[in-house]
Design an enzyme around this catalytic site. Sequence first.
Site, short mmCIF file in Angstrom:
data_model
loop_
_atom_site.label_atom_id
_atom_site.label_comp_id
_atom_site.label_asym_id
_atom_site.label_seq_id
_atom_site.Cartn_x
_atom_site.Cartn_y
_atom_site.Cartn_z
CG ASP A 1 -11.64 12.69 -16.22
OD1 ASP A 1 -11.13 11.95 -17.08
OD2 ASP A 1 -12.53 12.31 -15.43
CE1 TYR B 1 -19.08 7.95 -15.05
CE2 TYR B 1 -17.92 8.43 -13.02
CZ TYR B 1 -18.66 7.57 -13.80
OH TYR B 1 -18.99 6.33 -13.32
CE LYS C 1 -15.63 4.40 -17.40
NZ LYS C 1 -15.75 5.80 -17.01
NE ARG D 1 -2.74 0.57 3.50
CZ ARG D 1 -2.10 1.22 4.47
NH1 ARG D 1 -1.69 2.46 4.28
NH2 ARG D 1 -1.86 0.63 5.63
C1 LIG Z 1 -15.86 6.45 -15.80
C2 LIG Z 1 -15.29 7.80 -15.64
C3 LIG Z 1 -14.73 8.19 -14.42
C4 LIG Z 1 -14.75 7.31 -13.19
O1 LIG Z 1 -13.95 6.21 -13.32
P1 LIG Z 1 -14.21 4.80 -12.58
O2 LIG Z 1 -13.06 3.98 -13.06
O3 LIG Z 1 -15.56 4.32 -12.99
O4 LIG Z 1 -14.16 5.06 -11.13
C5 LIG Z 1 -14.16 9.45 -14.34
N1 LIG Z 1 -14.16 10.29 -15.41
C6 LIG Z 1 -14.70 9.94 -16.59
C7 LIG Z 1 -14.69 10.92 -17.72
C8 LIG Z 1 -15.28 8.69 -16.75
O5 LIG Z 1 -15.84 8.36 -17.93
#
Ligand SMILES: *Cc1c(COP(=O)(O)O)cnc(C)c1O
Length: 337
Positions: free
Chosen positions: A140, A69, A165, A17
């Site tokens: 992001d 998101y 993703k 960790r």
């Molecule tokens: C899915 C998503 C997240 C969150 O990610 P997780 O892996 O589901 O926790 C954050 N930002 C965007 C743009 C996303 O599509």
Amino acid sequence: MNTPIVPASSMGLDYSREDGTPTWAALEDAVGELEGGHATAFASGIATVSAVLDLLPVGAVIAVPTDSYTGTRAVFDHHEHAGRGRILRVSPDDTEAWSAAEADLLWLESPTNPSLHFIDIAAITAAVAAREGAPLVVVDNTFATPIGQHPLSLGADIVVHSATKFIGGHSDLLLGLTVTAEPALAARLRDARTRGGATPGALEAWLALRGLRTLPLRYAESSRTAALLTARLRAHPAVGHVRYPGSGAMIAFELPDADAADRLCSALRLIRHATSLGGVDSTIERRAARAGESHVPGGLLRFSVGLEDPEDLWRDLADALDAVGDTAARDTAETIP
Ligand SMILES: *Cc1c(COP(=O)(O)O)cnc(C)c1O
């Protein structure tokens, strides 16, 4: 040729960790190199949002986009309601408002999920850099991926990814990453992981690394297919507004109303009516149907283009659009502003 999957929680006096594992490190090295900084892997994309919030003192002001998101918006809403800080909500394309925002942190998601709005990252970072007490700029980059956009080179301080993703790419893992070129920030994000405990799984890190190997190929193929489908959707009389960033796998398009969009989802046979995105299988979802997405137009469909044959995908869409019927959407659809 392959990094081993190391499930060890302790290696001598090292504890995973805190000190990481060779599998995490291999993934972090690769993504860090792609984005131009030091990467830290987390249990999910949302865990990176929590880690970034951990950098801020109580009461800090955070500017966030009005479209982003849903899970990210839920974190910021909760932060605000719990009295931990103030949230300013800014329209993605209002570069002036972003640049002038009296905030400690700008959270930029571009293109946005689900409506595919753009935020002018370079213009905003240039505008705020000159200011005294310039805000931390976080991007992001999940939708653009490290193939489509390099936010650190556009002046951002931190990039975050939901590797769930496109980096993973096969809908078989949850994982997040932060990347920053500033060593002190990288150390603080790693500390946030150590304290917060949102560590990635050994198998997930390995799968993400494997997904990363084909990311450029998947991105190129999905972009070609998405461009073709965008052109045909735009020419189709039943389809209203279509948004496509010009590259990448994400398309947002509108049918006249929620009912028509729901009927399209039910009529599709190859494209899966499923949540999430970024995998080799095409998925489609009417986002306004989900909790917390009331700002999204009712007939908007978020379409993640996978690796199926482009003509098979088009036939599926065209057949389903026929089933929904030509409802002269162009005149009646709510349009994405
Ligand atoms: C899915 C998503 C997240 C969150 O990610 P997780 O892996 O589901 O926790 C954050 N930002 C965007 C743009 C996303 O599509």
